[in-house]
Scaffold this active site. Structure first.
Site, PDB file in Angstrom:
ATOM      1  N   ASP A 176       0.977  -1.058  -0.083  1.00 42.64           N
ATOM      2  CA  ASP A 176      -0.049  -0.041   0.109  1.00 42.64           C
ATOM      3  C   ASP A 176       0.993   1.296   0.057  1.00 42.64           C
ATOM      4  O   ASP A 176       1.929   1.302  -0.895  1.00 42.64           O
ATOM      5  CB  ASP A 176      -1.014  -0.018   1.186  1.00 42.64           C
ATOM      6  CG  ASP A 176      -1.928   1.027   1.182  1.00 42.64           C
ATOM      7  OD1 ASP A 176      -3.237   0.780   0.397  1.00 42.64           O
ATOM      8  OD2 ASP A 176      -2.019   1.953   1.840  1.00 42.64           O
ATOM      9  N   TYR A 303      -1.767  11.343   2.007  1.00 45.55           N
ATOM     10  CA  TYR A 303      -2.422  11.295   0.431  1.00 45.55           C
ATOM     11  C   TYR A 303      -1.786  12.545  -0.110  1.00 45.55           C
ATOM     12  O   TYR A 303      -1.472  12.668  -1.569  1.00 45.55           O
ATOM     13  CB  TYR A 303      -3.736  11.052   0.425  1.00 45.55           C
ATOM     14  CG  TYR A 303      -3.900   9.416   0.542  1.00 45.55           C
ATOM     15  CD1 TYR A 303      -3.947   8.407  -0.508  1.00 45.55           C
ATOM     16  CD2 TYR A 303      -3.765   8.777   1.963  1.00 45.55           C
ATOM     17  CE1 TYR A 303      -4.218   7.194  -0.260  1.00 45.55           C
ATOM     18  CE2 TYR A 303      -4.044   7.489   2.330  1.00 45.55           C
ATOM     19  CZ  TYR A 303      -4.083   6.526   0.958  1.00 45.55           C
ATOM     20  OH  TYR A 303      -4.429   5.272   1.000  1.00 45.55           O
ATOM     21  N   HIS A 359      -5.422  -7.483   0.174  1.00 46.11           N
ATOM     22  CA  HIS A 359      -4.454  -6.462   0.347  1.00 46.11           C
ATOM     23  C   HIS A 359      -3.733  -6.322   1.611  1.00 46.11           C
ATOM     24  O   HIS A 359      -2.751  -5.701   1.492  1.00 46.11           O
ATOM     25  CB  HIS A 359      -5.359  -5.024   0.081  1.00 46.11           C
ATOM     26  CG  HIS A 359      -4.544  -3.761  -0.088  1.00 46.11           C
ATOM     27  ND1 HIS A 359      -4.043  -3.548  -1.116  1.00 46.11           N
ATOM     28  CD2 HIS A 359      -4.466  -2.854   0.663  1.00 46.11           C
ATOM     29  CE1 HIS A 359      -3.368  -2.533  -1.117  1.00 46.11           C
ATOM     30  NE2 HIS A 359      -3.602  -1.910   0.282  1.00 46.11           N
TER      31      HIS A 359
END
Length: 381
Positions: A176, A303, A359
């Site tokens: 990730d 982000y 994930h």
């Protein structure tokens, strides 16, 4: 070790008491009848989770379980970093730094710590052990509440490993957001990074030369584009206006839980049954790490920092290929990455197609994940 302090998780009781008040007064939305998870976090599941959180969940038990590991904090290049440091039990263990992503935390890796530090206990060989270092990314959990892009985090990790902990050579692994950190770490410090292990290798972002991509890579690019349009709302919000969502995530336990839980449902390989894949205690403990530290907002801001360094930078170039030897473990619940795309991104020395998992692989399928890292590392011992 320089400037390292032992650390124990011990949240003041008033924070837990105040949370109980909020849980008692939870106000949930309505839901389109029969929509399941199609519109987002499922109402029936959220009702059940919030009831469990208020009446059955015990933070102090989970806190004690986490404190069984060796936690530390250190000032690393002026940033306060929390990390777990567990020494391997075998001869000459390899130092290994593991980097989490979002919306998980250092908690993602707890199940694999004993498998890597004491492999003989899990059917492996004592000589395959690791010294395991698991830092909390700045802005997440118990590290300093500051948002950084992946490159500056990699700089911190290099300093943590070499200057703070005294390791000259080490391996790195992650997934990730952690993938970007690990790749930057390998590219910036190849003299220290022996090899890296990834569960994704990065995705097409529009800076690639489409004509140079194979048909499989082009199909993968279309898959990712469709994924962004159907599943990427969280990323667009956090990459553009993270402060706005931070108010809800910081103020509302159910808001924070829903924002995270939907990702665990969608990104894992739970096959429509989240309870069969993650216990409520596990999910809530990860959520609590954000809640008790107030870091949901700073984690979301990462982000935007990443977007500014890559997508919003007019001078942005395609991601630099990693030349350090790399293993890529592909789990079926994650994006279907073609081998040629992986080879374009990294110096691929090991490619494992896993039979199950998604994930959050180290959390979902810890044995598969730990075994793959151990097998890859054998050639570097």
């Amino acid at each position: 070790m320089k400037q390292v302090q032992p650390f124990s998780i011990n949240i003041p009781q008033n924070i837990l008491d105040e949370l109980q008040v909020r849980l008692k007064h939870t106000r949930l939305p309505d839901e389109k009848e029969g929509s399941g998870w199609e519109y987002g976090a499922n109402l029936a599941y959220m009702k059940d989770l919030m009831h469990y959180w208020e009446h059955s969940y015990n933070w102090r038990e989970q806190e004690a379980a986490m404190n069984k590991f060796s936690h530390f904090t250190a000032d690393v290049k002026g940033t306060q970093v929390h990390f777990i440091h567990e020494k391997g039990k075998g001869p000459n263990p390899i130092p290994l730094i593991l980097t989490h992503g979002w919306p998980d935390s250092f908690y993602r890796f707890l199940k694999i710590i004993p498998m890597l530090t004491d492999p003989e206990k899990y059917g492996g060989r004592a000589e395959d052990s690791f010294d395991v270092i698991i830092p909390s990314v700045p802005g997440f959990g118990f590290s300093e509440k500051i948002a950084l892009s992946q490159g500056p985090v990699a700089d911190l990790w290099a300093s943590l490993m070499t200057e703070t902990l005294g390791y000259d050579r080490f391996m790195a692994a992650g997934g990730d957001l952690g993938t970007g950190v690990v790749k930057e770490l390998a590219n910036r410090y190849p003299q220290h990074v022996t090899a890296i292990h990834l569960t994704d290798v990065g995705y097409p972002n529009g800076t690639e030369n489409w004509a140079e991509m194979s048909p499989a890579e082009q199909q993968f690019g279309q898959y990712i584009q469709h994924w962004w349009m159907t599943e990427g709302a969280y990323n667009m919000i956090q990459s553009t206006k993270p402060q706005t969502i931070a108010y809800a995530l910081t103020d509302s336990p159910s808001g924070l839980a829903a924002w995270f839980i939907e990702k665990f449902y969608t990104w894992s390989a739970c096959k429509d049954n989240l309870d069969s894949h993650f216990s409520k205690d596990e999910l809530l403990t990860n959520i609590m790490i954000y809640w008790v530290t107030g870091t949901a907002g700073s984690a979301a801001r990462m982000y935007l920092e990443v977007a500014r360094s890559v997508y919003m930078n007019p001078a942005a170039q395609p991601a630099k290929r990693v030349e350090v030897p790399t293993a890529f473990a592909s789990f079926p619940g994650d994006a279907p990455v073609p081998r040629e795309w992986a080879e374009r991104q990294v110096n691929l020395q090991r490619h494992t197609i896993m039979p199950e998992g998604g994930h959050f692989s180290a959390w979902e399928k810890p044995t598969l994940y730990a075994n793959d890292i151990r097998a890859f590392a054998q050639s570097f011992r």
